[in-house]
Write an enzyme that holds these catalytic residues in place. Structure first.
Site, short mmCIF file in Angstrom:
data_model
loop_
_atom_site.label_atom_id
_atom_site.label_comp_id
_atom_site.label_asym_id
_atom_site.label_seq_id
_atom_site.Cartn_x
_atom_site.Cartn_y
_atom_site.Cartn_z
N THR A 35 0.81 -1.14 0.04
CA THR A 35 -0.08 -0.16 -0.03
C THR A 35 0.87 1.18 -0.03
O THR A 35 0.58 2.14 -0.70
CB THR A 35 -0.92 0.00 1.22
OG1 THR A 35 -1.70 -1.23 1.08
CG2 THR A 35 -1.82 1.21 1.22
N ARG A 62 4.49 -10.97 8.66
CA ARG A 62 3.52 -11.51 9.65
C ARG A 62 3.61 -10.33 10.95
O ARG A 62 2.39 -10.28 11.36
CB ARG A 62 3.76 -12.90 10.05
CG ARG A 62 3.69 -13.84 9.33
CD ARG A 62 3.83 -15.25 10.00
NE ARG A 62 3.05 -16.35 9.38
CZ ARG A 62 2.76 -17.52 9.90
NH1 ARG A 62 2.88 -17.77 11.18
NH2 ARG A 62 2.23 -18.60 9.16
N VAL A 63 4.40 -9.75 11.19
CA VAL A 63 4.48 -8.62 12.08
C VAL A 63 4.96 -7.42 11.41
O VAL A 63 6.13 -7.22 11.12
CB VAL A 63 5.55 -9.00 13.31
CG1 VAL A 63 5.39 -8.14 14.33
CG2 VAL A 63 4.91 -10.47 13.81
N LYS A 136 -13.35 -0.05 18.46
CA LYS A 136 -13.59 -0.11 20.10
C LYS A 136 -13.67 1.31 20.22
O LYS A 136 -14.39 2.01 21.19
CB LYS A 136 -12.50 -0.70 20.83
CG LYS A 136 -12.74 -0.80 22.26
CD LYS A 136 -11.74 -1.63 22.97
CE LYS A 136 -11.70 -1.47 24.59
NZ LYS A 136 -11.17 -2.29 25.32
N HIS A 273 -46.15 -24.57 -2.19
CA HIS A 273 -46.08 -24.35 -0.92
C HIS A 273 -44.93 -25.51 -0.15
O HIS A 273 -45.31 -26.16 0.80
CB HIS A 273 -47.40 -24.59 -0.14
CG HIS A 273 -48.37 -23.55 -0.71
ND1 HIS A 273 -48.20 -22.29 -0.72
CD2 HIS A 273 -49.60 -23.82 -1.57
CE1 HIS A 273 -49.22 -21.63 -1.22
NE2 HIS A 273 -49.96 -22.64 -1.86
N GLU A 325 -44.74 -19.91 -11.83
CA GLU A 325 -43.96 -18.83 -11.27
C GLU A 325 -42.47 -19.02 -11.61
O GLU A 325 -41.80 -17.96 -12.11
CB GLU A 325 -43.91 -18.62 -9.77
CG GLU A 325 -45.38 -18.39 -8.93
CD GLU A 325 -45.47 -17.13 -8.99
OE1 GLU A 325 -44.72 -16.31 -8.99
OE2 GLU A 325 -46.66 -16.54 -8.54
N ARG A 434 -51.71 -40.72 9.63
CA ARG A 434 -51.30 -41.21 8.39
C ARG A 434 -52.46 -41.27 7.66
O ARG A 434 -52.55 -41.44 6.53
CB ARG A 434 -50.37 -42.40 8.74
CG ARG A 434 -49.73 -42.90 7.45
CD ARG A 434 -48.51 -43.63 8.01
NE ARG A 434 -47.37 -42.74 8.95
CZ ARG A 434 -46.90 -41.73 8.44
NH1 ARG A 434 -46.67 -41.55 6.95
NH2 ARG A 434 -46.10 -41.26 9.07
N PHE A 459 -43.61 -45.61 9.43
CA PHE A 459 -44.16 -46.96 9.57
C PHE A 459 -45.81 -46.73 9.79
O PHE A 459 -46.35 -45.65 10.21
CB PHE A 459 -43.68 -47.74 10.74
CG PHE A 459 -43.49 -47.26 12.10
CD1 PHE A 459 -44.78 -46.98 12.67
CD2 PHE A 459 -42.40 -47.27 12.74
CE1 PHE A 459 -44.79 -46.54 13.93
CE2 PHE A 459 -42.24 -46.70 14.05
CZ PHE A 459 -43.61 -46.31 14.62
N ASP A 464 -54.88 -49.52 9.16
CA ASP A 464 -55.97 -48.78 8.48
C ASP A 464 -55.38 -47.89 6.93
O ASP A 464 -56.34 -48.06 6.15
CB ASP A 464 -56.43 -47.59 9.30
CG ASP A 464 -55.52 -46.79 9.91
OD1 ASP A 464 -54.32 -47.12 9.63
OD2 ASP A 464 -56.04 -45.70 10.62
N ARG A 506 -36.84 -44.17 7.67
CA ARG A 506 -37.89 -43.40 7.83
C ARG A 506 -37.29 -41.96 7.03
O ARG A 506 -36.31 -41.62 7.36
CB ARG A 506 -38.48 -43.04 9.12
CG ARG A 506 -37.97 -42.13 9.89
CD ARG A 506 -38.66 -41.81 11.42
NE ARG A 506 -38.17 -40.79 12.08
CZ ARG A 506 -38.29 -40.70 13.21
NH1 ARG A 506 -39.27 -41.34 13.94
NH2 ARG A 506 -37.83 -39.77 13.92
#
Length: 510
Positions: A35, A62-63, A136, A273, A325, A434, A459, A464, A506
């Site tokens: 810079t 680095r420093v 800060k 949806h 859409e 279900r 499951f 039914d 599942r």
């Protein structure tokens, strides 16, 4: 007292003009490395940080700024007499303005075949430290991290309008920036170490777009993306046509994308949806679209379409006939675009679909917290199916069972999917029991239920659902198994001579 500005930037966009503007306002400029060199070559009056610290850059750079002569000047409160005495005693001058942006860690991560060593060397230390110190002490130090703020800052300085509120906003921007930067570093090292769910959870995102509103007009919303995400993502889609996506558009489009990625054969998925209302597979995309459309020609109206093949002219002509859409595909032929772009408001999104991440994090906010899990990447092959009935499914039924199993994974629980000939014919989503989901799917299918297969995301606690499926003419069932009353459902299938297979897995989706 002469005002001082410290400038050390990786992104040098606009820095020459900004530095010259500071010189004109009487600022003495301190700078480092590349810079400094660029400023001096542009005839900007700038001095090296080394001249202030009386200490050279070491360790390959680095420093260089980690020194009391720098951080004392950044952190001193000008309203605190003890601070001013410390500065005077140690011959430290205050720094009034800091311009810093950081080593390109994100860009380094994105490079092909980048080494771990190169990534580590692009972790900035001095830059974040200066930024945090200046932020800060924002009451006394103006801190700028974004080149977009250079011109505005010069105008404010010229008009003596850098209010405390402006300074606080700049400080907030800095802390967001350093948090985001550190978040990317933390994510990288977390992935490197293989930790999945750590004691603290930090993820960072970047804004893709501000949305007009959320699910409803009174809600605010914004769309963010994961930096450098390497999988298939809606965030990196190329929008070829149509108005901006809404919050609900993005939710539905993502659901459609996740579903279509399940299939290798040419596939079309229609979503409403966040649930699929139609899925079709075929040897060509046009036929797959026909099957998806015919799955539910009512619900597809105003829906989202995702395809896993290039949209051609034949497919585009079908799509044009209904109100959609969004259409998502890897690409569109020129002829297809010409046809679809005749519709002013339809959104056309191009998303490459060659490779995807198999396992990734799914995050769901809850009031005061966050739930995190891996995505449902579970799959089942033909050889992993367990036939639990006296009758085994035919080869064609197995293909439809596996097709339906991939579909039901993406339907809100409780979920039931009916399929036949690589086409969904009935979908029951999001019911409290279900049998309720099954009734919806069976009613939607009507006569198409005869000879179809049924997939259940979990499951059967009682027989039914199986009884309803048998009455409608379903010929084979796939379900996880594991209920204490599995045998009741198996017995019903045996009684009527239909096949049932279990997966041992599942697919709840809440």
């Amino acid at each position: 007292m002469t005002k001082r500005a410290l400038i050390s930037v990786s992104d040098k966009t606009g820095i020459i003009e900004f530095a010259k503007g500071l010189n004109e306002l009487g600022y003495e400029i301190l700078s480092t490395g590349g810079t400094l060199k660029q400023l001096q070559e542009a005839n900007v009056n700038a001095i090296a940080v080394d001249d202030i610290t009386k200490f050279p850059e070491i360790l390959g750079g680095r420093v260089k700024t980690l020194h009391p002569n720098i951080h004392g000047g950044l952190l001193a409160k000008k309203s605190d007499e003890s601070h001013l005495k410390d500065l005077a005693a140690n011959e430290i001058d205050p720094i009034d303005l800091v311009v810093v942006n950081l080593y390109p860690f994100k860009e380094t991560l994105a490079k092909d075949d980048v080494s771990h060593e190169e990534i580590v060397e692009n972790i900035d230390i001095g830059g974040p430290t200066m930024l945090r110190a200046a932020a800060k002490n924002y009451q006394d130090v103006v801190v700028i991290v974004d080149p977009a703020n250079y011109e505005r800052t010069l105008d404010l300085l010229k008009n003596d309008a850098l209010t405390l509120e402006v300074r606080k906003n700049f400080a907030a921007e800095v802390f967001r920036h350093t948090a985001h930067y550190d978040g990317m570093i933390a994510n990288y090292f977390t992935e490197e170490t293989g930790d999945l769910f750590t004691p603290t959870f930090s993820r960072t995102f970047e804004r893709v777009q501000s949305l007009r509103y959320g699910e409803n007009p009174h809600q605010q919303a914004t769309f963010y993306e994961i930096p450098n995400y390497s999988g298939i993502s809606l965030a990196t889609a190329n929008q070829l046509h149509g108005k901006e996506l809404s919050y609900n558009n993005i939710q539905d489009a993502n659901a459609a994308l996740e579903i279509v990625l399940e299939y290798d054969q040419p596939a079309t998925v229609a979503v409403k949806h966040m649930n699929p209302c139609g899925i079709g597979l075929a040897d060509d995309l046009a036929t797959s679209f026909t099957r998806a459309y015919e799955s539910d020609p009512i619900s597809i109206f105003g829906g989202i379409i995702a395809c896993n093949r290039e949209v051609d002219l034949d497919t585009a002509k079908q799509m044009k006939e209904i109100f959609l859409e969004i259409i998502i595909a890897p690409s569109f032929t020129i002829e297809a675009l010409d046809v679809l772009q005749e519709k002013k408001n339809i959104r056309l999104l191009s998303i490459p679909m060659e490779e995807d991440i198999k396992v990734y994090e799914k995050m769901t906010s809850v009031k005061g917290g966050l739930l995190v899990q891996t995505n449902d990447s579970g799959t089942i092959t033909k050889d992993e199916l367990k036939v639990v009935t006296e009758v085994a499914p035919t080869e064609a039924e197995i293909n439809d069972l596996l097709f339906a199993w991939k579909a039901v994974k993406h339907v809100k629980s409780n979920a039931i999917v009916l399929a036949k000939n690589k086409q969904t014919v009935g979908i029951g989503a999001g019911q409290m029991n279900r049998i309720g989901a099954a009734v919806i799917a069976l009613e939607q299918a009507g006569d198409k239920a005869k000879g179809s297969v049924l997939a259940s995301d979990a499951f059967f606690p009682m027989p039914d659902t199986v009884e309803a499926a048998i009455a409608a003419g379903v010929k084979a069932i796939i379900q996880p198994g594991g209920s204490k009353r599995d045998q009741d459902s198996i017995d019903k299938c045996n009684e009527h001579g239909i096949a049932m297979v279990t997966t041992g897995m599942r697919h709840f989706k809440h």
